[in-house]
Scaffold this motif. Structure first.
Motif, PDB file in Angstrom:
ATOM      1  N   ASP B  99       0.866  -1.273   0.005  1.00 58.19           N
ATOM      2  CA  ASP B  99       0.044   0.110  -0.004  1.00 58.19           C
ATOM      3  C   ASP B  99       0.691   1.263  -0.158  1.00 58.19           C
ATOM      4  O   ASP B  99       0.484   2.281  -0.044  1.00 58.19           O
ATOM      5  CB  ASP B  99      -1.112  -0.191   1.176  1.00 58.19           C
ATOM      6  CG  ASP B  99      -0.188  -0.113   2.380  1.00 58.19           C
ATOM      7  OD1 ASP B  99       0.861  -0.221   2.385  1.00 58.19           O
ATOM      8  OD2 ASP B  99      -1.139  -0.016   3.586  1.00 58.19           O
ATOM      9  N   HIS B 100       2.135   1.122  -0.049  1.00 56.41           N
ATOM     10  CA  HIS B 100       3.084   2.325  -0.360  1.00 56.41           C
ATOM     11  C   HIS B 100       3.547   2.256  -1.832  1.00 56.41           C
ATOM     12  O   HIS B 100       4.755   2.899  -2.045  1.00 56.41           O
ATOM     13  CB  HIS B 100       4.131   2.291   0.765  1.00 56.41           C
ATOM     14  CG  HIS B 100       3.700   2.710   2.021  1.00 56.41           C
ATOM     15  ND1 HIS B 100       2.872   2.280   2.780  1.00 56.41           N
ATOM     16  CD2 HIS B 100       4.143   3.778   2.972  1.00 56.41           C
ATOM     17  CE1 HIS B 100       2.648   3.011   3.923  1.00 56.41           C
ATOM     18  NE2 HIS B 100       3.533   4.059   3.980  1.00 56.41           N
ATOM     19  N   PRO B 123       7.550  -4.834   4.253  1.00 53.72           N
ATOM     20  CA  PRO B 123       7.388  -3.792   5.412  1.00 53.72           C
ATOM     21  C   PRO B 123       5.773  -3.460   5.422  1.00 53.72           C
ATOM     22  O   PRO B 123       5.405  -2.953   6.650  1.00 53.72           O
ATOM     23  CB  PRO B 123       8.302  -2.784   4.994  1.00 53.72           C
ATOM     24  CG  PRO B 123       8.614  -2.936   3.496  1.00 53.72           C
ATOM     25  CD  PRO B 123       8.436  -4.470   3.168  1.00 53.72           C
ATOM     26  N   TYR B 124       5.221  -3.434   4.278  1.00 55.52           N
ATOM     27  CA  TYR B 124       3.718  -2.709   4.488  1.00 55.52           C
ATOM     28  C   TYR B 124       2.603  -3.863   4.060  1.00 55.52           C
ATOM     29  O   TYR B 124       3.140  -4.827   3.355  1.00 55.52           O
ATOM     30  CB  TYR B 124       3.615  -1.584   3.705  1.00 55.52           C
ATOM     31  CG  TYR B 124       4.667  -0.479   3.737  1.00 55.52           C
ATOM     32  CD1 TYR B 124       4.395   0.395   5.054  1.00 55.52           C
ATOM     33  CD2 TYR B 124       5.460  -0.172   3.062  1.00 55.52           C
ATOM     34  CE1 TYR B 124       5.363   1.278   5.557  1.00 55.52           C
ATOM     35  CE2 TYR B 124       6.481   0.843   3.513  1.00 55.52           C
ATOM     36  CZ  TYR B 124       6.343   1.573   4.516  1.00 55.52           C
ATOM     37  OH  TYR B 124       7.105   2.613   4.915  1.00 55.52           O
ATOM     38  N   PRO B 125       1.524  -3.671   4.433  1.00 60.67           N
ATOM     39  CA  PRO B 125       0.461  -4.597   3.912  1.00 60.67           C
ATOM     40  C   PRO B 125       0.369  -4.691   2.438  1.00 60.67           C
ATOM     41  O   PRO B 125       0.541  -3.564   1.778  1.00 60.67           O
ATOM     42  CB  PRO B 125      -0.581  -4.016   4.529  1.00 60.67           C
ATOM     43  CG  PRO B 125      -0.526  -3.095   5.487  1.00 60.67           C
ATOM     44  CD  PRO B 125       0.999  -2.384   5.188  1.00 60.67           C
ATOM     45  N   THR B 126      -0.109  -5.834   1.889  1.00 63.76           N
ATOM     46  CA  THR B 126      -0.229  -5.891   0.614  1.00 63.76           C
ATOM     47  C   THR B 126      -1.491  -5.311  -0.044  1.00 63.76           C
ATOM     48  O   THR B 126      -2.474  -5.634   0.518  1.00 63.76           O
ATOM     49  CB  THR B 126      -0.183  -7.439   0.196  1.00 63.76           C
ATOM     50  OG1 THR B 126       0.987  -8.018   0.739  1.00 63.76           O
ATOM     51  CG2 THR B 126      -0.274  -7.909  -1.401  1.00 63.76           C
TER      52      THR B 126
END
Lengths: 181, 264
Positions: B99-100, B123-126
């Motif tokens: 989501d980044h 590192p971030y949610p998919t």
């Protein structure tokens, strides 16, 4: 004085031109000699290669080719939810088994964990990139726990690999369960 | 009486003859296997084509929204061509977009063994995740053909880009030139090799190996000059269709359904 020298010495030019002609002719014949016969027939490539490419042996056939001999499996496989699954992906290429209509070798038989591994290629729930709706997904230890069977069981102990719901549906019919899977 | 006896005798002889004949014929059938019937034509009108080049215009469509990443296509491809290990004529990539807008791509052994593990440590949610099968793009303006110094790589009039094994000197120019990285040097023959869309199968009326084994029909192959074909319908109706790296100007004949802009 300058113009005289110009007209006097031109033999070097003649030599150069003769050398170029000789080289050109030699080059022309060398090209003829070393290029393959059909080079340039359809373009800058060997035309005969099209025929060579066509004659590459076909090693994988279709499910129908397998079913010509394997009749009992044909009935089960074609009716089941696995009808779009290719025989040769799990069992191996047709060409290793049959040549000119004769059996030339046995394809390796998959057993136990190998079968589970094959099933999970498609049905493993932890691989998120799969479209959620297309086929049924199972998480591996959870599915076994949920169905209350031993954790070391392999898929083929409950599911007929050629039609995974065949035995399940038969069992349900026997004990009279109507609910959907 | 004698006449009747004679007749029975004759009948018996005929009967025995028939039984013996039948047995021999039957056992012969078991010994000599029935000649394998030819499988039905999978590409309509292909077996009737007898000229050097077909009059068809082939396209390949990969449906990203259908692909389950099972790697059957990779298995089939390796089996069809006996591709040496760690070389891939076709492979399946897994894309994960977080989501980044970070993009993560992996392809363990080209997808040949399937995908067994989820990707961890991101590192971030998919936000989005999908599989992208890759193969030769069969460009209309192929860079590989342009750079080949010996005329080993060429494009046929019906759109196949092929490699002549006997001409190739293994200089690897084509491998550098290909924008899609589909080529490799075969370590056994020491010549350039790549996906041919199974030219030999197509000319015999069979679908490419990867297309025929795909369990979810994510790979589609067909003739664009045939208006009843599935591929014609897909390319002439509203769909999310794209090609890889359109800016390279190679005009690929390989189209992707549902392609995200992150895919390269």
């Amino acid at each position: 004085m300058h113009s005289e020298s110009k007209t006097k010495y031109y033999s070097h030019l003649v030599k150069l031109i003769i050398a170029m002609i000789v080289l050109g002719v030699a080059g022309f014949f060398a090209r003829q000699l070393f290029s393959p016969e059909s080079m340039g027939e359809y373009g800058h490539y060997r035309g005969a290669d099209i025929e060579d490419q066509k004659n590459v042996p076909v090693r994988l056939q279709t499910n129908e080719s397998c079913f010509q001999c394997h009749k009992p499996v044909r009935r089960i496989h074609k009716k089941g939810v696995h009808k779009s699954v290719s025989c040769e992906v799990c069992h191996g290429p047709y060409a290793d088994h049959v040549k000119d209509g004769k059996k030339i070798g046995m394809l390796p038989v998959k057993k136990g964990k190998e079968i589970t591994h094959l099933c999970l290629r498609c049905h493993n729930k932890v691989i998120q990139a799969r479209p959620r709706t297309s086929i049924k997904m199972v998480g591996m230890p959870e599915h076994l726990q949920e169905k209350k069977v031993r954790i070391e069981n392999t898929c083929d102990q409950c599911h007929m690999v050629h039609d995974p719901l065949l035995w399940i549906n038969q069992a349900k019919e026997m004990i009279g369960i109507k609910e959907e899977m | 009486m004698i006449d009747i006896k004679k007749e029975i005798q004759q009948d018996r002889r005929a009967f025995i003859k028939k039984v013996l004949g039948g047995t021999i014929a039957g056992s012969l059938l078991l010994v000599i296997p029935a000649t394998a019937q030819e499988v039905a034509e999978e590409i309509p009108g292909m077996r009737a084509e007898d000229s050097v080049f077909t009059k068809k215009k082939f396209v390949f469509i990969v449906d990203i929204t259908a692909c389950i990443g099972c790697g059957s296509c990779c298995v089939a491809d390796k089996a069809e061509y006996n591709v040496p290990d760690h070389n891939y004529r076709t492979w399946v990539e897994r894309y994960i977009i977080d989501d980044h807008d970070g993009v993560y791509v992996d392809s363990p052994n080209g997808g040949l063994d399937g995908y067994t593990k989820p990707r961890e440590g991101l590192p971030y949610p998919t936000r989005d995740t999908f599989f992208v099968p890759k193969l030769c793009n069969m460009c209309e303006d192929p860079s590989c053909v342009q750079v080949c110094p010996v005329g080993a790589t060429y494009k046929t009039n019906d759109g196949f880009v092929l490699v002549d094994k006997t001409r190739c000197v293994g200089c690897s120019y084509c491998i550098q030139a290909c924008p899609y990285s589909v080529r490799f040097i075969n370590p056994v023959t020491r010549t350039a090799e790549k996906c041919t869309w199974c030219y030999h199968r197509v000319r015999k009326g069979l679908l490419p190996a990867c297309v025929s084994v795909c369990p979810v029909h994510a790979r589609k192959f067909g003739d664009l000059s045939d208006k009843t074909s599935e591929v014609w319908k897909i390319l002439h109706e509203p769909h999310v269709i794209s090609v890889l790296k359109p800016d390279m100007g190679n005009k690929p004949a390989l189209h992707y359904l549902g392609l995200r802009r992150e895919v390269v």
